[in-house]
Scaffold this active site. Sequence first.
Site, PDB file in Angstrom:
ATOM      1  N   GLU A  93       0.821  -1.209   0.000  1.00  0.00           N
ATOM      2  CA  GLU A  93       0.000   0.000   0.000  1.00  0.00           C
ATOM      3  C   GLU A  93       0.853   1.256   0.000  1.00  0.00           C
ATOM      4  OE1 GLU A  93      -2.962   0.579  -0.566  1.00  0.00           O
ATOM      5  OE2 GLU A  93      -3.898  -1.378  -0.397  1.00  0.00           O
ATOM      6  N   TYR A 174      -6.124   5.882   5.548  1.00  0.00           N
ATOM      7  CA  TYR A 174      -6.302   4.952   4.443  1.00  0.00           C
ATOM      8  C   TYR A 174      -5.500   3.673   4.663  1.00  0.00           C
ATOM      9  CZ  TYR A 174      -5.463   2.573   0.134  1.00  0.00           C
ATOM     10  OH  TYR A 174      -5.332   1.581  -0.800  1.00  0.00           O
ATOM     11  N   ASP A 192      -9.422   5.769  -1.330  1.00  0.00           N
ATOM     12  CA  ASP A 192      -8.332   6.332  -2.119  1.00  0.00           C
ATOM     13  C   ASP A 192      -8.940   6.957  -3.369  1.00  0.00           C
ATOM     14  OD1 ASP A 192      -9.049   4.180  -3.712  1.00  0.00           O
ATOM     15  OD2 ASP A 192      -6.986   3.494  -4.029  1.00  0.00           O
TER      16      ASP A 192
END
Length: 469
Positions: A93, A174, A192
């Site tokens: 990520e 996030y 996102d």
Amino acid sequence: MAKNPEAADNRRGRPPTRRPQPRRAKAAPAVSSSADIEDLAPSVPGAAATAAAVPAALRPQLLRWYDAHRRDLPWRRASGGEEERAYAVWVSEVMLQQTRVPVVVGYYERWMARWPTVRGLAAATQEEVNEMWAGLGYYRRARFLLEGAKQIVEKEEFPRTASALREVRGIGDYTAGAIASIAFNEAVPVVDGNVVRVISRLYAIADNPKESSTMKRFWELAGQLVDPLRPGDFNQAMMELGATLCSKTKPGCSGCPVKSHCQALALSLESSSVQVTDYPRVVPKAKPRSDFAAVCVVQIAQGLGEEVTDTKGSDDIFLLIKRPEEGLLAGLWEFPLVLVDEGKTDLLNRRKAMDKYLTKLLSNDVGWKSDVILREDVGEHVHIFSHIRLTMHVELMIINLKDGGDRLCKKEDESTKLKFANESSVDSMGLTSGIRKVYNMVKAFKEKRLSASERSQVSTRKRSRRSNQ
């Protein structure tokens, strides 16, 4: 939404999550003052007042599509226990932020081969991490990964909830949501750019997606949508949909698994003046400021005489300077670089600025002609950051130092860190892409100059032989 979608810039894929009883988020995450836009979460829990009810059929429809169409990406194949998977999700990520998936794949595989566990990463140095990260850009991400790994190992436990993950250095809302939902099956949302696009079209939200109030609404809607039994898979499906079928400019609506719930599509079918691509609203990016810099690649040719014109020596070393630990490209190595005013980018002013800068760094006066073998302009390179357009005017300066380079350091100047590296070391260092480009420009310049010198020597020998005949 195309039947054969091309890879989008920000695709993300994750391993399917297991299905134990999920944890419920106690509250929506708070907005961090330093978070990126994708990390902006609602400051209060609860649904938006104007939000439509979540279609009961949307979750299974999207999950069936994801189960059938998800791509085979390396981070989806992460094996081991929950903590191993959490680490894999975290690394992938962070790498995927601001970087295209085709680029990330290779970096991810090399990273995991070297540091397969969070403990392995925590034992690494910042130099090693920067070297592995070189070329990905946004180097603050690499620094935060290392600092976060050290923090986790120090506490001897990998955080298992989004709220606990947000306490780790560099992990925002996030990333916390992605790790918690995918690795630990916590029913929390992620938002996102891809999820923003999907939700904006599902609910026909025309508001500015950059505004905090709009982002708050996206997070609230994402929280309503997330599947309580398969939160990790659902979050990945939302990102996958936005990255492939629900693309920015060419959405393939005919193949969309949730097209029956898409208000933007419904509006476009009712009126030719409305397009699905009208959502989300496109906000013009701020124009990057223009900066200008003089860059001097200082090569120290030890033991060479002033008469030597060969620009390549087996013992050559280069001067590198470490940037400050805070700010742009913090803690990274570069060649001597000094910013100059736009009106002073001519050769004379650039050299004056560089000489003044180098004099502060070096114990000898670089203006001494007897020590300078060669000093020539190489060219310029424009490097684009997210908010800066940096024009670097590059020159090569070769200095002859019979006593070596160790005496160059001014010991009293502890705020500046200097390094002397040979060519093979520079080739393997984790330089930024801009500085790497500068170095390659200098190498090409030297090779061209050497080639011209060799041709000249051959021509001289030929003329000499003819004159002796």
